[in-house]
Design an enzyme around this catalytic site. Structure first.
Site, PDB file in Angstrom:
ATOM      1  N   GLU A  50       2.428  -6.447  -2.951  1.00 41.89           N
ATOM      2  CA  GLU A  50       1.041  -6.463  -3.397  1.00 41.89           C
ATOM      3  C   GLU A  50       0.930  -5.488  -4.559  1.00 41.89           C
ATOM      4  OE1 GLU A  50      -1.475  -5.477  -0.119  1.00 41.89           O
ATOM      5  OE2 GLU A  50      -1.038  -7.324   0.981  1.00 41.89           O
ATOM      6  N   ASP A  61     -11.049   1.458  -0.897  1.00 46.05           N
ATOM      7  CA  ASP A  61      -9.833   2.261  -0.987  1.00 46.05           C
ATOM      8  C   ASP A  61     -10.091   3.723  -0.662  1.00 46.05           C
ATOM      9  OD1 ASP A  61      -8.234   0.110  -1.765  1.00 46.05           O
ATOM     10  OD2 ASP A  61      -8.902   0.297  -3.842  1.00 46.05           O
TER      11      ASP A  61
END
Length: 278
Positions: A50, A61
């Site tokens: 990824e 995040d």
């Protein structure tokens, strides 16, 4: 291009194990080092990569990946540059699947039709766009699938039986189960609950189910690998890279190896575990 993803999982199934999916931020700490890291991941044992798209407001995040994104943006990384890195990676590796993971804003700004053309040409296999729900499939998901790109969805501990069918609709490649609530890299998952959740999702789809968020060590990876089709590790790798940097966020002589060493540990954990039912 889902063929590369399908083939990767088929190889892992043939070995009776889960796949190791590794996340790094494109352009962190600079484009050239980022390419070297990308190239090192499969050699160290990653089955799928990824590649994060830097963005100024990464709401899902945690601190590690936020910091990585800021380093990449400071180094001038953008979506065009990220696709260029993947094109260069493909010159030496046409086997490892690469999935772009990020947010919709940079793609929308770039232009969806142009992005899909360029992503396909670069050798991208799939997309994870965390802020596009199923209700907005016409924005990117359906056009991406028409181009042969897998559109990979996130399921979470709060995805109930009523919501799951919508999450699975139009999903391709694999399903990504987020093992904790909250942002990336901030907690250790409850492995027992994760196994139950994976079973619940797997009963509703033929797609592989991978688990991420909170996986930091080879031991963690081994625990998840017992019941999942894949184990995703991101924040721990980004942390390893960050710790290797010189003052001013410059790559050090050991930066690539710092990431590769952890990938080897994670790979050993995954490969040491016979997947349940294998």
């Amino acid at each position: 291009m889902t063929a590369r993803i399908d083939a990767a999982f088929a190889r892992c199934r043939a070995e009776g194990r889960a796949a190791l999916v590794t996340y790094v931020m494109a352009g962190d700490p600079d484009p050239e080092t980022s390419l070297k890291v990308l190239e090192a991941l499969p050699k160290a044992g990653a089955d799928i990569v990824e590649f994060g798209l830097p963005f100024t407001d990464p709401m899902a995040d945690g601190p590690a990946i936020q910091a990585a994104g800021l380093r990449a943006l400071k180094a001038g990384q953008d979506l065009r540059g990220t696709l260029a890195l993947v094109r260069r990676f493909r010159e030496g590796d046409d086997r490892t699947p690469v999935v772009l993971m990020g947010y919709y804003n940079p793609i929308h700004t770039y232009g969806v039709p142009r992005f899909l053309e360029d992503a396909q040409a670069a050798g991208i296999d799939g997309l994870i766009v965390v802020d596009l729900p199923p209700e907005e499939d016409e924005e990117l998901c359906l056009p991406a699938r028409e181009k042969g790109l897998a559109f990979i969805r996130l399921a979470t501990p709060t995805t109930d039986a009523a919501r799951l069918p919508a999450v699975l609709a139009n999903t391709a490649g694999f399903v990504y189960y987020v093992s904790i609530t909250g942002v990336t890299g901030t907690a250790t998952p409850d492995f027992g609950r994760v196994s139950q959740a994976v079973g619940r999702i797997a009963a509703q789809t033929d797609l592989p189910v991978v688990v991420g968020f909170g996986v930091r060590t080879g031991a963690h990876a081994a625990e998840i690998a017992r019941g999942a089709d894949g184990v995703v590790v991101g924040s721990a790798l980004v942390d390893a890279l960050a710790r290797s940097l010189e003052p001013g966020d410059r790559a050090g002589s050991g930066t690539v190896e710092a990431v590769a060493a952890l990938v080897r540990e994670l790979s050993e954990g995954v490969r040491s575990t016979v997947k349940t039912g294998a």
